[in-house]
Design a protein around this motif. Structure first.
Motif, mmCIF file in Angstrom:
data_model
loop_
_atom_site.group_PDB
_atom_site.id
_atom_site.type_symbol
_atom_site.label_atom_id
_atom_site.label_comp_id
_atom_site.label_asym_id
_atom_site.label_seq_id
_atom_site.Cartn_x
_atom_site.Cartn_y
_atom_site.Cartn_z
ATOM 1 N N ALA A 1 -47.181 -30.862 8.911
ATOM 2 C CA ALA A 1 -48.271 -31.558 9.768
ATOM 3 C C ALA A 1 -47.869 -31.869 11.075
ATOM 4 O O ALA A 1 -48.589 -31.810 12.414
ATOM 5 C CB ALA A 1 -48.685 -32.693 9.020
ATOM 6 N N GLY B 1 -44.531 -31.223 3.760
ATOM 7 C CA GLY B 1 -45.833 -31.164 4.168
ATOM 8 C C GLY B 1 -46.083 -31.885 5.412
ATOM 9 O O GLY B 1 -46.843 -31.770 6.497
ATOM 10 N N LEU B 2 -45.012 -33.027 5.677
ATOM 11 C CA LEU B 2 -44.987 -33.910 6.734
ATOM 12 C C LEU B 2 -44.504 -32.983 7.876
ATOM 13 O O LEU B 2 -44.946 -33.185 9.025
ATOM 14 C CB LEU B 2 -44.047 -35.081 6.601
ATOM 15 N N SER C 1 -49.732 -31.879 1.452
ATOM 16 C CA SER C 1 -48.811 -32.219 0.138
ATOM 17 C C SER C 1 -49.423 -32.954 -0.823
ATOM 18 O O SER C 1 -48.912 -33.191 -1.923
ATOM 19 C CB SER C 1 -47.985 -33.279 0.942
ATOM 20 N N THR D 1 -52.758 -35.870 12.298
ATOM 21 C CA THR D 1 -51.510 -35.497 11.739
ATOM 22 C C THR D 1 -51.412 -36.129 10.324
ATOM 23 O O THR D 1 -51.117 -35.226 9.241
ATOM 24 C CB THR D 1 -50.380 -36.220 12.515
ATOM 25 N N TRP E 1 -51.072 -33.845 7.017
ATOM 26 C CA TRP E 1 -50.108 -34.155 5.912
ATOM 27 C C TRP E 1 -50.623 -34.378 4.693
ATOM 28 O O TRP E 1 -49.966 -33.791 3.562
ATOM 29 C CB TRP E 1 -49.294 -35.480 6.237
#
Length: 356
Positions: free
Chosen positions: A351, A347-348, A215, A207, A211
């Motif tokens: 992810a 992005g988080l 990002s 993950t 991320w």
């Protein structure tokens, strides 16, 4: 007389005529030599810095060395004087060569292995961060050109994307300097900050890697950030990042079509929809995706790409004058930090969905 014809500055028979037919290459091309040699020496220094501090990408070091050279009393006169033509040439034309070779890093097969959901999510991150960054930068009352370039660099692939967008929109080379500085600064911030957030956010290596790839701006910065969490994080980070890189071509094509339509309505010269170097990027993506190229060729291409892009980034960094930057620097920095936070959150979220 034949002797006079061969020395003519504008004829087709002499060396001056041959030089004049190459776009962007001055007739007195020897003026480029001092700047290109300066960029070569600085690039060697950037690679040495990266070897000593692996967490700092060589491309980031190249920009930093450019900033220092442009603003230190002992080197500023040389950078703004005899070296300037060659450094400007590097910032514009070597950048385009680096963008072409970037295509050798992108394999369609690797991207397809992520699955359709991941590709849709990554595309969504790019589009939302592009639009959101543009709006944020405009809210801080920065010019439209700056907003467009910052949005492109933050959402796709850093300085390479900025160079491509500037070319298709015919934005002045000087206007790319601030966006490149901002995207380099925020990408460097990500290298130091994101690994500190991995454990508080209870992210798995996969993950965290997704991320990072979704990002962080530049490919080198992605590698520097993701490798702190191990090979599993690095593997998915690179593939997610290269999926964003692949979107460079369609985004630039859309921007080119819009600019072309605007040029028609204002009776300006119609620019090409997609510059030749972007087509070169697409061609090398296709060639890389065939699997025909041996590892040695791919490694050589990656090395040459680092050389061209590093020299270009030194050239761009050397155009930044700290005093001039301070006039718009505070607003620009706040806008960039806000945009960095936006793409980090987007992005988080992507992810977590990709690896959940």
């Amino acid at each position: 007389m034949p002797e006079k014809t061969s020395k003519g500055s504008s004829g087709s028979g002499g060396d001056g005529g041959r030089r004049g037919r190459w776009p962007g290459l001055p007739r007195d091309a020897d003026r480029l030599v001092p700047g290109l040699l300066t960029a070569a020496v600085a690039l060697a220094g950037a690679f040495a810095v990266h070897a000593a501090v692996p967490a700092l990408p060589a491309m980031t070091a190249a920009v930093a060395l450019g900033l220092l050279a442009a603003n230190l009393p002992g080197t500023a006169a040389w950078i703004s004087g005899r070296a300037r033509p060659g450094l400007d040439f590097a910032g514009k034309h070597l950048m385009r060569g680096g963008i072409i070779l970037l295509g050798l890093k992108v394999s369609i097969m690797d991207i397809l292995d992520l699955g359709w959901l991941a590709m849709v999510l990554i595309t969504g991150v790019v589009l939302l961060s592009f639009g959101g960054t543009y709006v944020l930068v405009r809210l801080f009352r920065l010019p439209r050109e700056t907003a467009l370039l910052v949005a492109t660099g933050f959402s796709i692939c850093g300085a390479s994307a900025i160079g491509a967008m500037a070319a298709v929109r015919r934005i002045r080379h000087a206007d790319t300097v601030l966006p490149v500085a901002l995207v380099t600064l925020c990408g460097t911030l990500a290298i130091g900050l994101l690994p500190l957030l991995m454990h508080p956010l209870q992210l798995s290596p996969e993950t965290f890697g997704a991320w990072t790839g979704a990002s962080v701006h530049d490919v080198g910065q992605v590698v520097a950030t993701a490798q702190t969490a191990g090979t599993a994080a690095l593997g998915i980070a690179v593939v997610v990042k290269l999926t964003r890189v692949l979107l460079l071509a369609p985004v630039v094509a859309v921007a080119g079509m819009h600019h072309r339509a605007t040029a028609v309505t204002t009776q300006q010269t119609r620019p090409p929809v997609v510059p030749l170097f972007v087509l070169g990027f697409v061609a090398l993506v296709a060639l890389r995706s065939t699997g025909w190229l041996p590892g040695g060729v791919l490694d050589a291409g990656a090395g040459l790409q680092d050389i061209l892009l590093g020299a270009a980034l030194f050239g761009l960094g050397s155009a930044v004058r700290i005093r001039a930057l301070l006039h718009t620097g505070a607003r620009a920095l706040l806008a960039a930090l806000a945009a960095w936070l936006l793409i980090a959150l987007l992005g988080l979220a992507a992810a977590l969905l990709i690896t959940g």
